[in-house]
Motif scaffolding. Structure first.
Motif, PDB file in Angstrom:
ATOM      1  N   SER A 110      -0.345   3.431 -18.931  1.00 17.75           N
ATOM      2  CA  SER A 110       0.524   2.790 -17.945  1.00 17.75           C
ATOM      3  C   SER A 110      -0.136   1.584 -17.267  1.00 17.75           C
ATOM      4  CB  SER A 110       0.928   3.820 -16.880  1.00 17.75           C
ATOM      5  OG  SER A 110      -0.238   4.450 -16.363  1.00 17.75           O
ATOM      6  N   THR A 111      -1.455   1.620 -17.083  1.00 18.47           N
ATOM      7  CA  THR A 111      -2.201   0.517 -16.453  1.00 18.47           C
ATOM      8  C   THR A 111      -3.591   0.435 -17.084  1.00 18.47           C
ATOM      9  OG1 THR A 111      -3.214   1.922 -14.760  1.00 18.47           O
ATOM     10  CG2 THR A 111      -1.110   0.909 -14.168  1.00 18.47           C
ATOM     11  N   GLY A 112      -4.303  -0.625 -16.728  1.00 14.71           N
ATOM     12  CA  GLY A 112      -5.698  -0.736 -17.172  1.00 14.71           C
ATOM     13  C   GLY A 112      -6.549   0.372 -16.575  1.00 14.71           C
ATOM     14  N   MET A 113      -6.330   0.684 -15.300  1.00 11.35           N
ATOM     15  CA  MET A 113      -7.106   1.747 -14.649  1.00 11.35           C
ATOM     16  C   MET A 113      -6.852   3.097 -15.306  1.00 11.35           C
ATOM     17  SD  MET A 113      -9.204   0.416 -12.673  1.00 11.35           S
ATOM     18  CE  MET A 113      -9.939   2.012 -12.363  1.00 11.35           C
ATOM     19  N   ALA A 114      -5.613   3.333 -15.788  1.00  4.04           N
ATOM     20  CA  ALA A 114      -5.320   4.585 -16.492  1.00  4.04           C
ATOM     21  C   ALA A 114      -6.105   4.631 -17.803  1.00  4.04           C
ATOM     22  CB  ALA A 114      -3.825   4.727 -16.757  1.00  4.04           C
ATOM     23  N   THR A 129     -18.979  -3.851 -12.177  1.00  4.24           N
ATOM     24  CA  THR A 129     -17.725  -3.549 -12.869  1.00  4.24           C
ATOM     25  C   THR A 129     -16.546  -3.871 -11.949  1.00  4.24           C
ATOM     26  OG1 THR A 129     -17.962  -1.278 -12.135  1.00  4.24           O
ATOM     27  CG2 THR A 129     -18.522  -1.725 -14.442  1.00  4.24           C
ATOM     28  N   TYR A 130     -15.364  -3.949 -12.535  1.00  4.94           N
ATOM     29  CA  TYR A 130     -14.116  -4.152 -11.788  1.00  4.94           C
ATOM     30  C   TYR A 130     -14.069  -3.189 -10.593  1.00  4.94           C
ATOM     31  CZ  TYR A 130      -9.096  -4.197 -10.918  1.00  4.94           C
ATOM     32  OH  TYR A 130      -7.865  -4.288 -10.333  1.00  4.94           O
ATOM     33  N   GLY A 131     -13.528  -3.653  -9.462  1.00  3.39           N
ATOM     34  CA  GLY A 131     -13.523  -2.868  -8.228  1.00  3.39           C
ATOM     35  C   GLY A 131     -13.020  -1.438  -8.388  1.00  3.39           C
ATOM     36  N   LEU A 150     -19.822  -0.632 -20.257  1.00  2.00           N
ATOM     37  CA  LEU A 150     -20.131  -2.048 -20.032  1.00  2.00           C
ATOM     38  C   LEU A 150     -18.889  -2.851 -19.676  1.00  2.00           C
ATOM     39  CD1 LEU A 150     -22.294  -2.545 -23.254  1.00  2.00           C
ATOM     40  CD2 LEU A 150     -23.183  -2.207 -20.933  1.00  2.00           C
ATOM     41  N   GLU A 151     -19.113  -4.010 -19.096  1.00  2.00           N
ATOM     42  CA  GLU A 151     -18.039  -4.976 -18.841  1.00  2.00           C
ATOM     43  C   GLU A 151     -18.701  -6.340 -18.860  1.00  2.00           C
ATOM     44  OE1 GLU A 151     -15.563  -3.998 -15.369  1.00  2.00           O
ATOM     45  OE2 GLU A 151     -15.140  -6.130 -15.140  1.00  2.00           O
ATOM     46  N   THR A 152     -18.219  -7.260 -19.671  1.00  2.06           N
ATOM     47  CA  THR A 152     -18.778  -8.608 -19.714  1.00  2.06           C
ATOM     48  C   THR A 152     -17.750  -9.576 -20.287  1.00  2.06           C
ATOM     49  OG1 THR A 152     -20.578 -10.008 -20.574  1.00  2.06           O
ATOM     50  CG2 THR A 152     -19.958  -8.159 -21.965  1.00  2.06           C
ATOM     51  N   ILE A 171     -16.668  -0.477 -23.640  1.00  7.11           N
ATOM     52  CA  ILE A 171     -16.674  -1.768 -22.932  1.00  7.11           C
ATOM     53  C   ILE A 171     -15.267  -2.153 -22.472  1.00  7.11           C
ATOM     54  CG2 ILE A 171     -16.407  -3.177 -25.014  1.00  7.11           C
ATOM     55  CD1 ILE A 171     -18.379  -5.182 -23.740  1.00  7.11           C
ATOM     56  N   ASP A 172     -15.191  -2.708 -21.275  1.00 11.41           N
ATOM     57  CA  ASP A 172     -13.966  -3.305 -20.751  1.00 11.41           C
ATOM     58  C   ASP A 172     -13.965  -4.764 -21.199  1.00 11.41           C
ATOM     59  OD1 ASP A 172     -12.051  -4.625 -19.192  1.00 11.41           O
ATOM     60  OD2 ASP A 172     -12.376  -3.336 -17.445  1.00 11.41           O
ATOM     61  N   ASN A 173     -13.051  -5.109 -22.116  1.00 15.38           N
ATOM     62  CA  ASN A 173     -13.006  -6.454 -22.699  1.00 15.38           C
ATOM     63  C   ASN A 173     -11.882  -7.308 -22.096  1.00 15.38           C
ATOM     64  OD1 ASN A 173     -14.057  -8.373 -24.516  1.00 15.38           O
ATOM     65  ND2 ASN A 173     -12.587  -7.852 -26.123  1.00 15.38           N
ATOM     66  N   THR A 174     -11.439  -6.953 -20.889  1.00 13.53           N
ATOM     67  CA  THR A 174     -10.319  -7.662 -20.257  1.00 13.53           C
ATOM     68  C   THR A 174     -10.609  -9.159 -20.109  1.00 13.53           C
ATOM     69  OG1 THR A 174      -9.730  -5.678 -19.027  1.00 13.53           O
ATOM     70  CG2 THR A 174      -8.846  -7.751 -18.198  1.00 13.53           C
ATOM     71  N   PHE A 175     -11.802  -9.501 -19.615  1.00 11.85           N
ATOM     72  CA  PHE A 175     -12.142 -10.914 -19.422  1.00 11.85           C
ATOM     73  C   PHE A 175     -12.431 -11.608 -20.751  1.00 11.85           C
ATOM     74  CE2 PHE A 175     -13.527 -11.778 -14.762  1.00 11.85           C
ATOM     75  CZ  PHE A 175     -12.469 -11.038 -14.288  1.00 11.85           C
ATOM     76  N   GLY A 176     -12.991 -10.863 -21.690  1.00  9.26           N
ATOM     77  CA  GLY A 176     -13.334 -11.454 -22.988  1.00  9.26           C
ATOM     78  C   GLY A 176     -12.100 -11.803 -23.790  1.00  9.26           C
ATOM     79  N   HIS A 191      -8.805  -2.583 -22.460  1.00  9.54           N
ATOM     80  CA  HIS A 191      -8.293  -3.771 -21.767  1.00  9.54           C
ATOM     81  C   HIS A 191      -7.325  -3.366 -20.666  1.00  9.54           C
ATOM     82  CE1 HIS A 191      -9.331  -6.955 -24.740  1.00  9.54           C
ATOM     83  NE2 HIS A 191      -9.243  -5.961 -25.610  1.00  9.54           N
ATOM     84  N   SER A 192      -7.317  -4.135 -19.591  1.00  8.64           N
ATOM     85  CA  SER A 192      -6.152  -4.158 -18.732  1.00  8.64           C
ATOM     86  C   SER A 192      -5.200  -5.154 -19.392  1.00  8.64           C
ATOM     87  CB  SER A 192      -6.508  -4.639 -17.319  1.00  8.64           C
ATOM     88  OG  SER A 192      -5.306  -4.939 -16.634  1.00  8.64           O
ATOM     89  N   ALA A 193      -4.144  -4.636 -20.045  1.00  6.08           N
ATOM     90  CA  ALA A 193      -3.179  -5.510 -20.733  1.00  6.08           C
ATOM     91  C   ALA A 193      -2.370  -6.328 -19.732  1.00  6.08           C
ATOM     92  CB  ALA A 193      -2.256  -4.675 -21.608  1.00  6.08           C
ATOM     93  N   THR A 194      -2.413  -5.881 -18.465  1.00  5.49           N
ATOM     94  CA  THR A 194      -1.741  -6.567 -17.356  1.00  5.49           C
ATOM     95  C   THR A 194      -2.199  -8.021 -17.230  1.00  5.49           C
ATOM     96  OG1 THR A 194      -2.022  -4.425 -16.248  1.00  5.49           O
ATOM     97  CG2 THR A 194      -1.231  -6.257 -14.904  1.00  5.49           C
ATOM     98  N   LYS A 195      -3.412  -8.292 -17.668  1.00  7.64           N
ATOM     99  CA  LYS A 195      -4.032  -9.601 -17.434  1.00  7.64           C
ATOM    100  C   LYS A 195      -3.758 -10.556 -18.595  1.00  7.64           C
ATOM    101  CE  LYS A 195      -5.565  -7.521 -13.774  1.00  7.64           C
ATOM    102  NZ  LYS A 195      -6.871  -6.893 -13.742  1.00  7.64           N
ATOM    103  N   PHE A 196      -4.796 -10.874 -19.382  1.00 15.25           N
ATOM    104  CA  PHE A 196      -4.631 -11.903 -20.415  1.00 15.25           C
ATOM    105  C   PHE A 196      -3.701 -11.476 -21.554  1.00 15.25           C
ATOM    106  CE2 PHE A 196      -8.601 -13.279 -18.416  1.00 15.25           C
ATOM    107  CZ  PHE A 196      -8.361 -14.634 -18.253  1.00 15.25           C
TER     108      PHE A 196
END
Ligand SMILES: *Cc1c(COP(=O)(O)O)cnc(C)c1O
Length: 399
Positions: free
Chosen positions: A85-89, A111-113, A154-156, A183-188, A205-210
């Motif tokens: 449902s969300t990236g946090m989920a 990492t993300y807040g 990781l997150e980068t 790894i969280d690849n949301t920014f990548g 990924h948080s698909a909400t973003k990019f």
């Protein structure tokens, strides 16, 4: 059929859709039905136990949602994908699938807040030991890993100062101690960075973003091997953080232009970063594409583009931020990122709102730090917009 590898841009447009088209339509339908009917009791049973392809109930699977998952899977070059449902989920369900009381997780401080809150507030309650290391300190991460580790998370690049971690080096170090590397690849984004190729086990990924790119749908997604993704899917189908079919449709549509947006956003961010470096009122500019970035070389090796995210700090701290941001005409002052519109916000009200000024200072986040998610506008207009806002602030400051 040819065996030639299909390029990412072609996959972004066509990938994952064919199996889900219906009635001769060229676009994937939004299937809102909660359940699926069967006349044949044996067929129903076979689908229910996974012996035959099909759908039973919307919390488990849905055709529109699967089309979204298949596109991400192809873009990341993965065996399997599942969505949330969300990236946090995606993050919380993945961690909950693999961690049990007594386990130890190693991660970074930046990492993300929301992720950081899981590490500091929720995991310790479950008797899970969390070790958070200074971001970018590879030796310190390796030292923590040797003390035992179930998951290396990781997150980068990171939020908001776009710090870079060496993915291949960390994946190797994690595997040496038998850890699962996530790894969280949301920014990548899959366009600029494919961590599975660097040896990581699971990418989320948080698909909400990019991925969605239009700030109108929430979602999360996880990719990796069948064996691992299947376990997380099972946790999610039972615990219920399922992606909504309408969100899946919007994200799927957004992803058709992912390659174009990311290319443009990366180019715009680079140009804006260089412009910001020339301004007297700007103290520091953080962008992995700049040679002044401490881990520029690592970023250059593991990223195909440096991405749309940057941040900068201004002289005069919060007061300058308060004067500057409302003057921007072509930027949303908002908490999201990755949209086609340029979006700005101070770290103290967005990514690190839950920290005290002292805590932010300890994390290397100045009070006058502004995070910018570059949009796809013409770069000349973005720069002119920042220029006029700076001129306004300089006039105010001189009074
Ligand atoms: C926004 C974000 C998340 C959380 O995603 P939601 O879809 O808001 O739940 C996780 N990681 C990063 C890096 C993010 O930017």
């Amino acid at each position: 059929m040819t065996n030639k590898k299909i390029h990412q841009s072609t996959q972004a447009v066509w990938g994952g859709e064919k199996d889900y088209l219906a009635h001769g339509a060229s676009q994937v339908p939004v299937v809102l039905s909660v359940a699926y009917t069967y006349d044949d009791m044996d067929e129903w049973y076979d689908v229910a136990i996974g012996k035959k392809k099909g759908h039973i109930y919307g919390r488990n699977t849905n055709p529109t949602v699967q089309a979204f998952e298949d596109k991400v899977k192809l873009l990341e070059g993965a065996e399997a994908a599942t969505s949330f449902s969300t990236g946090m989920a995606a993050i919380s369900n993945t961690l909950a699938t693999f961690l049990v009381p007594g386990d130890r997780i190693v991660s970074i401080k930046d990492t993300y807040g929301g992720t950081n809150k899981i590490f500091t507030e929720f995991l310790p309650r479950q008797q899970i030991d969390v070790a958070l290391v200074d971001t970018g300190n590879h030796e310190a991460i390796e030292a923590e890993l040797k003390k035992g580790c179930k998951i290396l998370y990781l997150e980068t690049p990171t939020n908001p100062t776009v710090k870079i971690t060496d993915i291949a080096r960390m994946a190797k170090a994690g595997h040496e101690v038998g850890a699962l590397v996530i790894i969280d690849n949301t920014f990548g984004t899959p366009i600029n960075q494919n961590p599975l190729e660097d040896g990581v086990d699971l990418v989320l990924h948080s698909a909400t973003k990019f991925l969605g790119g239009h700030a109108d749908a929430l979602g999360g997604v996880l990719v990796g091997s069948h064996e691992l993704v299947e376990q997380v899917y099972h946790y999610r189908e039972i615990n219920g953080a399922t992606m909504d079919p309408m969100a899946a449709y919007l994200l799927l549509r957004g992803m058709k232009t992912l390659h174009l947006r990311i290319r443009e956003q990366s180019k715009n961010a680079m140009a804006l970063a260089k412009f910001l470096q020339t301004k007297d009122i700007v103290e520091d500019v953080f962008y992995p594409g700049l040679e002044t970035h401490p881990n520029h070389d690592i970023a250059k090796r593991q990223m195909k583009g440096f991405g749309g995210m940057l941040s900068f700090s201004v002289k005069g701290g919060v007061d300058t931020v308060r004067d500057l941001l409302p003057k921007l005409q072509y930027a949303n002052r908002a908490a999201n990122l990755g949209a086609v519109e340029t979006t700005v916000g101070p770290a103290r009200t967005t990514s690190h709102v839950e920290c005290t000024p002292e805590e932010r200072a300890a994390m290397g986040i100045p009070e006058g730090l502004i995070r910018v998610s570059c949009g796809i506008e013409e770069i000349e207009d973005i720069i002119n917009d920042f220029e006029q806002a700076f001129q306004h602030v300089e006039t105010v400051m001189n009074v």
